[in-house]
Design an enzyme around this catalytic site. Structure first.
Site, PDB file in Angstrom:
ATOM      1  N   HIS A 150       1.751   5.356   5.116  1.00 25.83           N
ATOM      2  CA  HIS A 150       1.021   5.925   3.842  1.00 25.83           C
ATOM      3  C   HIS A 150       1.305   7.272   3.654  1.00 25.83           C
ATOM      4  CE1 HIS A 150      -2.465   2.517   4.849  1.00 25.83           C
ATOM      5  NE2 HIS A 150      -1.298   2.458   4.096  1.00 25.83           N
ATOM      6  N   SER A 155       0.805  -1.219  -0.090  1.00 24.20           N
ATOM      7  CA  SER A 155       0.049  -0.018   0.158  1.00 24.20           C
ATOM      8  C   SER A 155       0.847   1.309  -0.104  1.00 24.20           C
ATOM      9  CB  SER A 155      -1.029   0.102   1.370  1.00 24.20           C
ATOM     10  OG  SER A 155      -0.181  -0.157   2.349  1.00 24.20           O
TER      11      SER A 155
END
Length: 264
Positions: free
Chosen positions: A186, A133
Site C-alpha cells: 500500500h 488496492s
C-alpha cells in the site's frame, strides 16, 4: 425499507451503466479472474500474484496481473467498490487510451518493482501480494496531492493536518483493521501516486499526437461504446488547475480494499 433498497439498487445500476470503457473492462476482468479462481485445476492466484522469488524474465507478466487477481469474493468486492469511482474519475480526466497505457505500464510496474526491491533485497522476505488496492491507494495519493494544491490543510479542532497525509492515515487504518494486508504494498502505491500527482511521471504518459492518430485511424470513438477520447476529457491532461477557492476541494472518502498476502 424496500423503497430505500430499490432506490439504492437503481442508483447503483445507473452508475454502473455510466462507467467509461476502461473502468468497466477492469471490473469485468477482476470478476472474471475471481470466477476462474473457483476451479481447482489451475491455481490462478499462484500464477498471477506478485511473488518476489517467482519474478523472472519469463514471469514479468506478474507485475501487471497481480492487481486483477483476488483471494476471495469479499476481497474482490471491496477492492472493486473502492476502485471503480476513483478509476472512473481518472479515465474521465485523461481518456481511455491514456488510462490503458498508464495502468498497464508505469502506474503498475513502478510500485510493483519498488515492492519487489524492498521486500526481497531490504526486508529479505518473499511475501506475495495481489489485489487492486494498490491502484486504490495510488489514485488516493494522486488525489491527495491535487487536493493539497487547493486545500493544504484539514482542520481538526485546533490541529492543521496536511491533506496530502490522508492516504497515509488510510493505510494505517486498513493495516490496523483488516488482517493480512500488505502495508508495504500500500505504501508503494501511495508513493507512486504522490509522484504522479506532483507531475514527475507525466513524461511516461503517451503523447497526445500519437493517441489522436490511433483514435482516428481505428475510429475508436465511433466503434467503442463508453470510450473517452483524448479530446473528450473534461480536465487538463495532468490534473485540475488550482481554483481561487482554497476550500472547494476535498479528498473523497471511499471504501478501501486490501491486498492479501499469500506467503507466511
Amino acid at each position: 425499507m424496500p423503497m430505500l433498497q430499490g432506490f439504492n439498487t437503481l442508483r447503483a445500476r445507473s452508475y454502473s451503466f455510466r462507467l467509461p470503457l476502461f473502468t468497466r473492462a477492469m471490473v469485468v476482468v477482476m470478476v472474471a479472474f475471481w470466477l476462474a479462481g473457483l476451479q481447482s485445476v489451475w491455481d490462478i492466484q499462484q500464477w498471477g500474484a506478485l511473488i518476489p522469488d517467482e519474478l523472472t524474465i519469463t514471469t514479468m507478466y506478474r507485475v501487471n496481473t497481480f492487481p486483477l487477481i483476488h483471494l476471495n469474493f469479499f476481497h474482490a468486492l471491496f477492492n472493486i467498490l473502492a476502485l471503480a469511482p476513483l478509476l472512473d474519475r481518472f479515465e474521465t480526466e485523461f481518456g481511455t487510451l491514456t488510462s490503458l497505457a498508464l495502468f498497464f505500464g508505469p502506474l503498475t510496474t513502478i510500485p510493483a518493482l519498488v515492492y519487489i526491491f524492498l521486500e526481497k533485497f531490504i526486508l529479505r522476505g518473499n511475501t506475495a501480494v495481489m489485489g487492486a488496492s494498490i491502484w486504490v491507494f495510488l489514485l488516493l495519493g494522486a488525489e491527495a496531492i491535487r487536493t493539497f494544491k487547493t486545500n493544504p490543510y484539514l482542520m481538526i479542532g485546533t490541529y492543521h493536518i496536511p491533506t496530502w497525509t490522508t492516504p497515509l492515515a488510510m493505510v494505517l487504518v486498513v493495516e490496523a483493521l483488516i488482517p493480512n494486508t500488505s502495508f508495504l504494498g500500500h505504501l508503494c502505491g501511495v508513493g507512486t501516486g504522490y509522484l504522479f500527482g506532483l507531475g514527475y511521471l507525466k513524461f511516461l504518459s503517451p503523447p497526445e499526437k500519437a493517441l489522436r492518430w490511433i483514435e482516428s485511424r481505428l475510429n475508436l470513438l465511433g466503434r467503442l461504446p463508453h470510450y473517452i477520447s483524448v479530446d473528450q476529457k473534461i480536465y487538463g491532461r495532468f490534473g485540475v488547475l488550482p481554483t481561487t477557492n482554497p476550500t472547494s476541494s476535498s479528498t473523497p472518502l471511499v471504501l478501501i480494499g486490501s491486498s492479501q498476502r499469500l506467503g507466511p
